[in-house]
Design a protein around this motif. Structure first.
Motif, mmCIF file in Angstrom:
data_model
loop_
_atom_site.group_PDB
_atom_site.id
_atom_site.type_symbol
_atom_site.label_atom_id
_atom_site.label_comp_id
_atom_site.label_asym_id
_atom_site.label_seq_id
_atom_site.Cartn_x
_atom_site.Cartn_y
_atom_site.Cartn_z
ATOM 1 N N GLY A 47 0.802 -1.214 0.000
ATOM 2 C CA GLY A 47 0.000 0.000 0.000
ATOM 3 C C GLY A 47 0.834 1.263 0.000
ATOM 4 O O GLY A 47 0.552 2.221 -0.725
ATOM 5 N N LYS B 66 -1.686 7.428 -0.473
ATOM 6 C CA LYS B 66 -3.133 7.233 -0.235
ATOM 7 C C LYS B 66 -3.962 8.404 -0.767
ATOM 8 O O LYS B 66 -4.898 8.225 -1.544
ATOM 9 C CB LYS B 66 -3.336 7.058 1.275
ATOM 10 C CG LYS B 66 -4.763 7.071 1.751
ATOM 11 C CD LYS B 66 -4.872 6.649 3.209
ATOM 12 C CE LYS B 66 -4.396 7.688 4.208
ATOM 13 N NZ LYS B 66 -5.352 8.731 4.568
ATOM 14 N N TRP C 178 -2.611 -2.210 1.666
ATOM 15 C CA TRP C 178 -2.990 -0.963 2.319
ATOM 16 C C TRP C 178 -1.794 -0.452 3.107
ATOM 17 O O TRP C 178 -0.985 -1.259 3.564
ATOM 18 C CB TRP C 178 -4.182 -1.230 3.256
ATOM 19 C CG TRP C 178 -5.353 -1.860 2.550
ATOM 20 C CD1 TRP C 178 -5.432 -3.157 2.102
ATOM 21 C CD2 TRP C 178 -6.571 -1.233 2.161
ATOM 22 N NE1 TRP C 178 -6.636 -3.366 1.470
ATOM 23 C CE2 TRP C 178 -7.366 -2.201 1.492
ATOM 24 C CE3 TRP C 178 -7.088 0.058 2.321
ATOM 25 C CZ2 TRP C 178 -8.635 -1.912 0.986
ATOM 26 C CZ3 TRP C 178 -8.348 0.331 1.816
ATOM 27 C CH2 TRP C 178 -9.109 -0.641 1.153
ATOM 28 N N GLN D 146 -2.438 -2.176 7.927
ATOM 29 C CA GLN D 146 -3.292 -3.360 7.877
ATOM 30 C C GLN D 146 -3.502 -3.928 9.270
ATOM 31 O O GLN D 146 -2.514 -4.108 9.982
ATOM 32 C CB GLN D 146 -2.650 -4.412 6.953
ATOM 33 C CG GLN D 146 -2.613 -3.955 5.519
ATOM 34 C CD GLN D 146 -2.177 -5.032 4.533
ATOM 35 O OE1 GLN D 146 -2.061 -4.761 3.365
ATOM 36 N NE2 GLN D 146 -1.943 -6.243 4.983
ATOM 37 N N ALA E 28 -6.838 -2.252 7.458
ATOM 38 C CA ALA E 28 -7.127 -0.863 7.093
ATOM 39 C C ALA E 28 -8.218 -0.310 8.003
ATOM 40 O O ALA E 28 -9.202 -1.003 8.275
ATOM 41 C CB ALA E 28 -7.601 -0.797 5.645
ATOM 42 N N HIS F 130 -10.747 4.358 5.964
ATOM 43 C CA HIS F 130 -9.683 4.522 4.961
ATOM 44 C C HIS F 130 -10.306 4.915 3.623
ATOM 45 O O HIS F 130 -11.229 4.244 3.141
ATOM 46 C CB HIS F 130 -8.920 3.197 4.821
ATOM 47 C CG HIS F 130 -7.586 3.352 4.137
ATOM 48 N ND1 HIS F 130 -7.459 3.719 2.822
ATOM 49 C CD2 HIS F 130 -6.320 3.183 4.598
ATOM 50 C CE1 HIS F 130 -6.169 3.772 2.497
ATOM 51 N NE2 HIS F 130 -5.458 3.450 3.557
ATOM 52 N N ARG G 131 -11.275 2.559 0.743
ATOM 53 C CA ARG G 131 -12.416 1.647 0.812
ATOM 54 C C ARG G 131 -13.562 2.124 -0.080
ATOM 55 O O ARG G 131 -14.287 1.312 -0.647
ATOM 56 C CB ARG G 131 -12.943 1.548 2.251
ATOM 57 C CG ARG G 131 -12.069 0.724 3.190
ATOM 58 C CD ARG G 131 -12.735 0.678 4.561
ATOM 59 N NE ARG G 131 -11.943 0.002 5.557
ATOM 60 C CZ ARG G 131 -12.089 -1.300 5.886
ATOM 61 N NH1 ARG G 131 -12.996 -2.036 5.300
ATOM 62 N NH2 ARG G 131 -11.323 -1.829 6.807
#
Ligand code: NAI
Length: 358
Positions: free
Chosen positions: A257, A262, A282, A285, A287, A291, A294
């Motif tokens: 991730g 992000k 992610w 983790q 997540a 987040h 999602r």
């Protein structure tokens, strides 16, 4: 000898399905093996904070087994407290949850079961590319809702044929992705990796290496990330790099991730710079519930193919990595040499070139 394993809780599924070997319940199938040899085997999922089983037991464990799916983050601080620790074994592939530089400094060996789940991930990558390009997820959601409006889906659905697909990292997984894409008749298959493929392997998939990352991403309709997480790849796909992607490109990340930023990915999806983002890894983790990956969508309400970290933990993969962990332990106990392909950090030095150019 004390062996500590940090695994994930499998719950009722792991009681019903003993092949879920990577769980706390099924303990990688190692308990009777280790106990019959007189060793102590502690297994837990509790991994966060000073009161966790991980932090309590790491201080006198000789061997630590972890999995990337529910990572016990072995920081330099913890390594300094782990006075007995000699060997870390990753049940799976990807040992970035361990501070590898600290492991080098403290002469702690780090091994993983190389190759154990690379086909599992490569298949997931191909699936993820297809589900984004073909706009699958919103189409399925429409069916579950009871609706039927083909144009709403087809307005953002394409063929993979004649698209340019590129992989960042062309190691075991990246190469297997390229192999699996050959029959789709893509316009071109590209790769970006400081380690060039052997000429024969490159020819077999008809791929072209692009040495500059900006040039690479600017040519791809689809980018798939298949390199390990290390100092040189953390935050690699960030706001600046995303500007150089083709507008409306699709991005698939099943590597780690934290290789993709992000918020930058979420912003690119919302603005249309990316048409879709998909993967199973992610930056933290498990997540957190809120987040952004999602739920973030493109402007047409699709483009999100995120799932929990499971691509490399199919039942087939679990059988392979559980058996690989046992072999590594047996070699360690019998003072036999380890398979060189499994050694990430040997005694005081990196044994792989995949975790950055040194
Ligand atoms: P590998 O070691 O066979 O290949 C990694 C490749 O990445 C190497 O060719 C290396 O030169 C290249 N690389 C390293 N740094 C790079 C950089 N800065 N730019 C471009 N290329 C770079 O590893 P493998 O087996 O292909 O796995 C790759 C990663 O995939 C693992 O380290 C792990 O993080 C992830 N993975 C994810 C799984 C999942 O369940 N989602 C399961 C297994 C692996």
């Amino acid at each position: 000898m004390k062996v500590l394993a940090i695994l994930y809780d499998g719950g009722q599924a792991a009681v019903d399905e003993p092949r879920l070997l990577g769980t706390v319940e099924n303990q990688l199938g190692l308990r009777s093996y280790l106990e019959s040899l007189g060793h102590e085997y502690t297994v837990s999922s509790s991994k966060e904070g000073p009161d966790s089983d991980f932090q309590k037991h790491i201080v006198d464990a000789e061997v630590l087994i972890t999995t990337p799916f529910h990572p016990g983050y072995l920081t330099r601080d913890l390594i300094e407290k782990a006075k007995n620790l000699k060997l870390c074994v990753t049940a799976g592939v990807g040992s970035d949850h361990i501070d590898l530089n600290a492991a080098v400094d403290h002469k702690i060996q780090v091994l993983e079961v190389s190759g154990s789940n690379v086909v599992s991930v490569a298949e997931h990558v191909v699936m993820s590319i297809l589900l984004l390009v073909r706009n699958f997820v919103p189409a399925h959601e429409m069916i579950e809702r009871g609706d039927w409006q083909v144009s709403e889906i087809a307005r953002n659905a394409f063929d993979l044929e004649n698209k340019v697909v590129g992989t960042i990292g062309a190691g075991r997984i990246g190469y297997r992705v390229l192999q699996r894409l050959v029959p789709f008749d893509c316009k071109e298959l590209l790769y970006y990796d400081y380690a060039p493929l052997p000429a024969e392997a490159q020819k077999a998939v008809g791929a072209r290496r692009v040495e500059d990352l900006v040039e690479f991403v600017s040519q791809c309709d689809v980018v798939t990330v298949n390199c390990p997480l290390h100092e040189g790849t953390r935050n690699l796909v960030n706001t600046e790099l995303l500007k150089h992607f083709k507008k409306g490109a699709w991005l698939v990340n099943t590597a780690r991730g934290a290789i993709c930023n992000k918020d930058a990915v979420a912003a690119a999806l919302r603005s249309g710079q990316l048409s879709g983002y998909s993967g199973d890894v992610w930056n933290v983790q498990p997540a957190p519930k809120d987040h952004v990956w999602r739920t973030v969508k493109n402007s047409l309400g699709g483009g999100n193919g995120m799932v929990p970290h499971y691509s490399g933990t199919t039942l087939d993969a679990q059988a392979r990595y559980a058996s690989g962990v046992k072999t590594i332990l047996a070699n360690y106990l019998d003072h036999k040499p380890q398979d060189p392909a499994n050694i990430i950090v040997g005694l005081g030095k990196y044994e792989t070139r995949a975790y950055g150019q040194r």
